[in-house]
Each structure stands twice: as C-alpha cells, then as structure tokens.
Design an enzyme around this catalytic site. Structure first.
Site, PDB file in Angstrom:
ATOM      1  N   GLU A 147       0.852  -1.190   0.000  1.00 59.78           N
ATOM      2  CA  GLU A 147       0.000   0.000   0.000  1.00 59.78           C
ATOM      3  C   GLU A 147       0.888   1.241   0.000  1.00 59.78           C
ATOM      4  O   GLU A 147       1.900   1.300   0.696  1.00 59.78           O
ATOM      5  CB  GLU A 147      -0.894   0.004   1.235  1.00 59.78           C
ATOM      6  CG  GLU A 147      -1.745   1.248   1.369  1.00 59.78           C
ATOM      7  CD  GLU A 147      -2.531   1.276   2.664  1.00 59.78           C
ATOM      8  OE1 GLU A 147      -2.787   2.378   3.163  1.00 59.78           O
ATOM      9  OE2 GLU A 147      -2.876   0.203   3.190  1.00 59.78           O
ATOM     10  N   GLU A 193      -2.301  12.404   2.382  1.00 54.74           N
ATOM     11  CA  GLU A 193      -3.121  12.059   3.543  1.00 54.74           C
ATOM     12  C   GLU A 193      -2.890  13.064   4.669  1.00 54.74           C
ATOM     13  O   GLU A 193      -1.782  13.546   4.886  1.00 54.74           O
ATOM     14  CB  GLU A 193      -2.772  10.654   4.029  1.00 54.74           C
ATOM     15  CG  GLU A 193      -3.700  10.151   5.108  1.00 54.74           C
ATOM     16  CD  GLU A 193      -3.453   8.686   5.435  1.00 54.74           C
ATOM     17  OE1 GLU A 193      -4.385   8.025   5.909  1.00 54.74           O
ATOM     18  OE2 GLU A 193      -2.316   8.212   5.218  1.00 54.74           O
TER      19      GLU A 193
END
Length: 427
Positions: free
Chosen positions: A247, A252
């Site tokens: 991932e 973010e």
C-alpha cells in the site's frame, strides 16, 4: 504552625497532581502515534472482501487501456489486520533525514498503449541512461467516473460517515463533473445531523491497476477542515490478503494539518533506508511491516506547509508525482506555481526535478516482493481512528461527534481533480 504545615502539604499534593497529569498527557500523545495507521489494516481488509468479485469482472473490461500486470503473489500468508486498540493522535516527532542524491530510476512496464513520448537522460560515471516515457492512460473530464467503482460498505476506519453507492452519490450531488469539466468528490455540507449519525461522503477505487510507472495527480482542491480525513492512495490487488500486495499513501492528513504525509505499508521484511534520499522528515519508525507497531508503516512528512490543507487550497492546488520502478518508490510535490514545464507539456522528466519529498529504496524493500499491481483510491472519512483520535489536540472546537453533526464544518471537504496521468517506459 499547624496551618502552615497544612498549607505546605496541600501545595505539595497539588504539584504532584499537576506533574501526574502532565506525565499522563505526554504518555497519551506518545502512545497515540499509531492513530491513522490501523485504518489501513481495516480499510484494506474491507476492500479485500468487497472488491474480490468486482475485480474478476473488471479484468475483461477496457482492454485497450489496461496496463500489463504480473501474476499476483500466491495466497501463502493470511494476515488479519489488528483492530485499533486506542484512538490516537498523529505523531509529531520526526527524524530529519540526511540528503543524498537518488539513484537512476528505470521502468520495466511492457505496456504498449502510448500517445506521448519523452526522453530523460541521466548521466552516470560510466554511461548515459536514456529513459523514454509514454502517456499510457488519462483519467479526466466527463468520462472520469467510468473507470472507478464506488465503495458503499461500512467505513473500516470507524469514521462517523456513510459512504454512498454510485447512483446515490450522483443524486446527492457528492460526485459530479463541474462546469469547468473537472470531476468533483465531496462531503454533504447541507444536512444537520443527530449526534453520532454518519454524514454522507464518497470513496472510490480505480478499475485498472498498474505495477510500474509514473503517476501524476493534478489536484485543484483537496478536502480539509475539522473532522476531515481525506486520502489519495494506492492499494495492492484487493483480491489478495492485505498487506501482501502493499500500500502506498500519496496524500493524507486530518483536521487542520498543513503538511502532507506519505506512507507505505507492507508485509514483514520491508524497511525504509536511512539516510533517506529525499527532503521529507521520517515519522516514527522505519519498519514498514503493517502488522507491527500498530500499523504505523514508514511515514514521511513533507516539510512544506503548502502540501496539504488550507494553504494547499489557497495556492491553487498542486501536483503529486509518484514514480514506481525497480529502484524504488519516489513521491514529489509541486505547488501550482512551481509545476515543472515538462509536466505541463506532457513530457515529464523526473531526472530534472531534484530530490523527491519521500523515497523508498528497493534495496531495503524490493518491489517485486512487497508490491503487486496498485489500484488508486480516493476517500473522505470523517472522524475515525486518526481524525477522531487526534481531534482533542487539533485546535478544533467541541468534540468529534458534535463536529460531524454540523454541516458548516465540511464546506471545504472537496476533491477537485484536474487530471490523473499514468506514464510508462517505452524503451
């Protein structure tokens, strides 16, 4: 005398109480570093369950756009994500990396869908490496949503949110193409809700994955504000046990943050090489194993306040370029005014961009071992493991429950994308 003694005793006890409270607060902040990290375990597991059938059907669609993929790794390990034990706040202690010159990058993709080609030349001590990049696929304009699936299961990161399916999202005006021709994803900013009721939002995943390439994400707006937890990230093939396919979190943050965090999460054995060949600051740990350290992963924070939140929006957005090749994973960020001319012209040349903000060297984390085909994901969570856990220290008023109930907190919870472009090596 007795009164004086009592007064002294009271002062001593009060001081001890204050020290204890201070120590407890420091302990809570220190142990809360793992906030958003457990979200990855839950969200990836949810995609594993919800997307397995979809991926099988989608493998036969849009063949002319599909990027060549390797065989996913066998299901030899069945890691089950560990639920978050405590709500927590973003770790604020960073390790400043020492700067080195990144090694020459090389693509291995065999994709043949090309429309634009550019050449990048990098000088070495013994030879000259020529890299030719071709535009493989573009996600933009009125057909943008054709290549995405809407996620409508319960939020695996425990947010106070209700993800809508495709038809409901369009009907509610949370997914649409605006008058400028750009795709928009946003949170409901009109409805006042009872405390604890999930607010409508969106989360989508691309139907097409890729293994190697240069992904250029041009964002005009990204969500920010109290209670928000947006992300644009890559998830390894969700039909296989997480985190065996890896991932990559490109963008973010939570609440009122003003710096972006980039993170990778993998199975056991991948580490972040130090000194890191990038300009960002390493957060917390260098062990990228998602099943250790409460799924902290290998996080790197950008040093520029224009990389996230209100400053990002005020600057007119910017561009995030993610290069995935045999040498590793590199992520660059450019403000709107600083976007390289070669990106604007459709001829990206990473060798001219200088050091990336984050760099994960394959010498300590081999991509063929830890990463399979990657699928793009947008999501806007509200509260949850990270934004909710960090809320008491965020500078936001009230608590996370009352925040989510008030629609005025989400007027800026909007993704507006100019384009996403994938370039691959042609030579």
């Amino acid at each position: 005398m007795r009164a004086a003694l009592c007064l002294a005793l009271c002062i001593t006890l009060a001081a001890s109480h204050v020290c204890a409270m201070s120590a407890q607060a420091k302990h809570l902040r220190r142990t809360s570093v793992q906030a958003h990290m457990s979200k990855r375990a839950h969200k990836a597991a949810s995609h594993h369950a919800a997307s397995k059938a979809k991926k099988s059907a989608n493998k036969t669609s849009k063949k002319k756009k599909k990027v060549t993929k390797k065989k996913p790794m066998p299901k030899t390990t069945k890691h089950k994500p560990t639920p978050a034990k405590t709500a927590s706040v973003k770790h604020t202690t960073t390790m400043t990396s020492k700067v080195e010159t990144p090694s020459t990058v090389k693509f291995t993709s065999t994709s043949t869908h090309t429309t634009t080609t550019t050449t990048s030349t990098t000088a070495t001590s013994t030879s000259t490496v020529v890299q030719r990049y071709a535009l493989n696929q573009t996600w933009a304009g009125k057909n943008f949503f054709d290549d995405w699936d809407f996620f409508s299961d319960a939020d695996p990161t425990h947010g106070i949110v209700n993800f809508l399916n495709e038809s409901a999202a369009f009907d509610a005006g949370l997914a649409y193409i605006n008058s400028a021709g750009n795709p928009v994803l946003q949170v409901d900013a009109n409805t006042t809700l009872p405390l604890g009721v999930g607010r409508n939002s969106v989360r989508i995943m691309s139907k097409t994955g890729f293994e190697r390439g240069l992904l250029i994400f041009d964002a005009l707006k990204m969500p920010y504000g109290c209670g928000t937890w947006p992300a644009f990230w890559l998830l390894g093939d969700p039909t296989y046990p997480w985190p065996t396919q890896g991932e990559i979190d490109i963008v973010e943050g939570v609440n009122l943050n003003t710096v972006n965090q980039m993170t990778i999460h993998t199975s056991d054995g991948c580490t972040l090489q130090t000194p890191m060949k990038a300009t960002g600051n390493i957060v917390a740990v260098t062990d990228c194993n998602a099943l250790e350290n409460d799924n902290t992963g290998c996080g790197v924070q950008d040093t520029r306040t224009s990389s996230y939140g209100a400053p990002f929006a005020q600057a007119g957005g910017g561009v995030f370029a993610t290069l995935i090749d045999d040498s590793g994973i590199a992520v660059w960020f450019f403000t709107r005014k600083a976007v390289p001319a070669d990106i604007t012209s459709g001829k990206p040349t990473p060798s001219k961009w200088g050091l990336p903000a984050a760099y994960y060297n394959s010498s300590t984390c081999p991509l063929d071992t830890f990463f399979g085909p990657q699928y793009m994901i947008y999501d806007i969570t509200l509260g949850g493991d990270w934004a909710g856990g960090a809320y008491p220290w965020s500078g936001c008023p009230g608590n996370i429950t009352s925040c989510v109930a008030d629609p005025t907190n989400f007027e800026n919870a909007i993704f507006e994308t100019k384009s996403i472009k994938l370039y691959t090596l042609t030579s």
